[in-house]
Design a protein around this motif. Structure first.
Motif, PDB file in Angstrom:
ATOM      1  N   HIS A   1       0.828  -1.209   0.000  1.00 46.36           N
ATOM      2  CA  HIS A   1       0.000   0.000   0.000  1.00 46.36           C
ATOM      3  C   HIS A   1       0.861   1.258   0.000  1.00 46.36           C
ATOM      4  O   HIS A   1       0.541   2.234  -0.682  1.00 46.36           O
ATOM      5  N   ALA A   2       1.955   1.227   0.734  1.00 44.50           N
ATOM      6  CA  ALA A   2       2.872   2.364   0.748  1.00 44.50           C
ATOM      7  C   ALA A   2       3.515   2.548  -0.623  1.00 44.50           C
ATOM      8  O   ALA A   2       3.642   3.677  -1.119  1.00 44.50           O
ATOM      9  N   GLN A   3       3.910   1.446  -1.251  1.00 43.31           N
ATOM     10  CA  GLN A   3       4.503   1.517  -2.590  1.00 43.31           C
ATOM     11  C   GLN A   3       3.485   2.062  -3.597  1.00 43.31           C
ATOM     12  O   GLN A   3       3.819   2.877  -4.451  1.00 43.31           O
ATOM     13  N   ALA A   4       2.238   1.612  -3.488  1.00 42.79           N
ATOM     14  CA  ALA A   4       1.185   2.078  -4.392  1.00 42.79           C
ATOM     15  C   ALA A   4       0.967   3.579  -4.247  1.00 42.79           C
ATOM     16  O   ALA A   4       0.813   4.291  -5.242  1.00 42.79           O
ATOM     17  N   LEU A   5       0.960   4.066  -3.007  1.00 37.14           N
ATOM     18  CA  LEU A   5       0.784   5.502  -2.783  1.00 37.14           C
ATOM     19  C   LEU A   5       1.911   6.306  -3.424  1.00 37.14           C
ATOM     20  O   LEU A   5       1.660   7.334  -4.069  1.00 37.14           O
ATOM     21  N   GLN A   6       3.132   5.865  -3.267  1.00 34.18           N
ATOM     22  CA  GLN A   6       4.263   6.570  -3.863  1.00 34.18           C
ATOM     23  C   GLN A   6       4.171   6.604  -5.379  1.00 34.18           C
ATOM     24  O   GLN A   6       4.410   7.638  -6.009  1.00 34.18           O
ATOM     25  N   LEU A   7       3.809   5.471  -5.970  1.00 35.33           N
ATOM     26  CA  LEU A   7       3.697   5.412  -7.434  1.00 35.33           C
ATOM     27  C   LEU A   7       2.516   6.237  -7.944  1.00 35.33           C
ATOM     28  O   LEU A   7       2.609   6.887  -8.980  1.00 35.33           O
ATOM     29  N   ARG A   8       1.408   6.228  -7.214  1.00 37.26           N
ATOM     30  CA  ARG A   8       0.251   7.047  -7.624  1.00 37.26           C
ATOM     31  C   ARG A   8       0.601   8.535  -7.553  1.00 37.26           C
ATOM     32  O   ARG A   8       0.185   9.311  -8.397  1.00 37.26           O
ATOM     33  N   GLU A   9       1.363   8.923  -6.522  1.00 43.01           N
ATOM     34  CA  GLU A   9       1.792  10.313  -6.414  1.00 43.01           C
ATOM     35  C   GLU A   9       2.707  10.691  -7.581  1.00 43.01           C
ATOM     36  O   GLU A   9       2.553  11.753  -8.182  1.00 43.01           O
ATOM     37  N   GLN A  10       3.629   9.799  -7.907  1.00 42.15           N
ATOM     38  CA  GLN A  10       4.517  10.041  -9.048  1.00 42.15           C
ATOM     39  C   GLN A  10       3.711  10.157 -10.343  1.00 42.15           C
ATOM     40  O   GLN A  10       3.946  11.049 -11.150  1.00 42.15           O
ATOM     41  N   ARG A  11       2.739   9.271 -10.513  1.00 39.62           N
ATOM     42  CA  ARG A  11       1.933   9.282 -11.724  1.00 39.62           C
ATOM     43  C   ARG A  11       1.088  10.549 -11.819  1.00 39.62           C
ATOM     44  O   ARG A  11       0.931  11.113 -12.903  1.00 39.62           O
ATOM     45  N   ASN A  12       0.559  11.029 -10.691  1.00 41.82           N
ATOM     46  CA  ASN A  12      -0.210  12.278 -10.720  1.00 41.82           C
ATOM     47  C   ASN A  12       0.646  13.431 -11.202  1.00 41.82           C
ATOM     48  O   ASN A  12       0.176  14.296 -11.943  1.00 41.82           O
ATOM     49  N   GLY A  13       1.901  13.472 -10.783  1.00 44.05           N
ATOM     50  CA  GLY A  13       2.807  14.519 -11.247  1.00 44.05           C
ATOM     51  C   GLY A  13       3.040  14.449 -12.747  1.00 44.05           C
ATOM     52  O   GLY A  13       3.074  15.483 -13.430  1.00 44.05           O
ATOM     53  N   ILE A  14       3.197  13.252 -13.267  1.00 42.13           N
ATOM     54  CA  ILE A  14       3.408  13.061 -14.706  1.00 42.13           C
ATOM     55  C   ILE A  14       2.165  13.495 -15.480  1.00 42.13           C
ATOM     56  O   ILE A  14       2.257  14.223 -16.481  1.00 42.13           O
ATOM     57  N   LEU A  15       0.993  13.062 -15.020  1.00 44.13           N
ATOM     58  CA  LEU A  15      -0.253  13.419 -15.698  1.00 44.13           C
ATOM     59  C   LEU A  15      -0.513  14.916 -15.628  1.00 44.13           C
ATOM     60  O   LEU A  15      -0.978  15.522 -16.609  1.00 44.13           O
ATOM     61  N   ALA A  16      -0.213  15.536 -14.492  1.00 47.06           N
ATOM     62  CA  ALA A  16      -0.380  16.986 -14.355  1.00 47.06           C
ATOM     63  C   ALA A  16       0.540  17.718 -15.333  1.00 47.06           C
ATOM     64  O   ALA A  16       0.140  18.728 -15.928  1.00 47.06           O
ATOM     65  N   SER A  17       1.744  17.215 -15.508  1.00 46.75           N
ATOM     66  CA  SER A  17       2.675  17.804 -16.472  1.00 46.75           C
ATOM     67  C   SER A  17       2.130  17.688 -17.893  1.00 46.75           C
ATOM     68  O   SER A  17       2.235  18.635 -18.688  1.00 46.75           O
ATOM     69  N   ASN A  18       1.549  16.543 -18.213  1.00 43.63           N
ATOM     70  CA  ASN A  18       0.942  16.373 -19.535  1.00 43.63           C
ATOM     71  C   ASN A  18      -0.164  17.400 -19.755  1.00 43.63           C
ATOM     72  O   ASN A  18      -0.230  18.042 -20.811  1.00 43.63           O
ATOM     73  N   ILE A  19      -1.023  17.556 -18.755  1.00 45.69           N
ATOM     74  CA  ILE A  19      -2.139  18.505 -18.869  1.00 45.69           C
ATOM     75  C   ILE A  19      -1.610  19.933 -19.010  1.00 45.69           C
ATOM     76  O   ILE A  19      -2.100  20.707 -19.841  1.00 45.69           O
ATOM     77  N   ALA A  20      -0.605  20.275 -18.231  1.00 47.69           N
ATOM     78  CA  ALA A  20      -0.042  21.626 -18.277  1.00 47.69           C
ATOM     79  C   ALA A  20       0.601  21.933 -19.621  1.00 47.69           C
ATOM     80  O   ALA A  20       0.680  23.097 -20.029  1.00 47.69           O
ATOM     81  N   ASN A  21       1.057  20.895 -20.316  1.00 45.42           N
ATOM     82  CA  ASN A  21       1.730  21.092 -21.602  1.00 45.42           C
ATOM     83  C   ASN A  21       0.849  20.747 -22.797  1.00 45.42           C
ATOM     84  O   ASN A  21       1.364  20.504 -23.890  1.00 45.42           O
TER      85      ASN A  21
END
Length: 127
Positions: free
Chosen positions: A11-31
């Motif tokens: 669960h801790a690993q999943a949270l870290q990866l979901r946080e990383q993925r949100n940053g990537i997706l936010a970058s896509n949206i911003a660009n």
């Protein structure tokens, strides 16, 4: 103590990866309007499996090299259904949907992890 860590690790690993993925997706949206920008993402399931496998491996000798600290999941380019004329591969509707779903799953994982921790606290107090 390691049993508790192992119990909560996925669960801790999943949270870290979901946080990383949100940053990537936010970058896509911003660009979305940036000419030539290529949308990126991670394969969440593969990254989670890899993170769990890496965390379960341990060194048995002080001369062994630890595997941790590889810096997160490997980013991949998203294949668009239709590339824009300026070379941008961000499909805003797709990115927004992926971001919303990932955020929902992050919140669900967080609530599940909190529930597990509350249960462990109650068990330690004998409730």
């Amino acid at each position: 103590m390691s049993a508790i860590r192992d119990h909560l690790n996925v669960h801790a690993q999943a949270l870290q990866l979901r946080e990383q993925r949100n940053g990537i997706l936010a970058s896509n949206i911003a660009n979305a309007a940036t000419p030539g920008f290529k949308a990126r993402d991670i394969d969440f399931q593969s990254a989670l499996t890899q993170a769990i496998d890496d965390s379960q491996m341990s060194t048995t000798n002080s001369g062994h090299i630890p595997l941790g600290g590889q810096g997160g999941a490997q980013m991949l380019y998203r294949d668009p259904t239709m590339t824009s004329l300026d070379g941008n591969t961000v499909e805003l509707a797709v990115e927004q949907m992926e971001f919303a779903e990932n955020t929902y799953r992050y919140q669900s994982s967080l609530e599940f992890l909190n529930s597990k921790i509350r249960g462990l606290h109650q068990a330690m107090r004998g409730e």
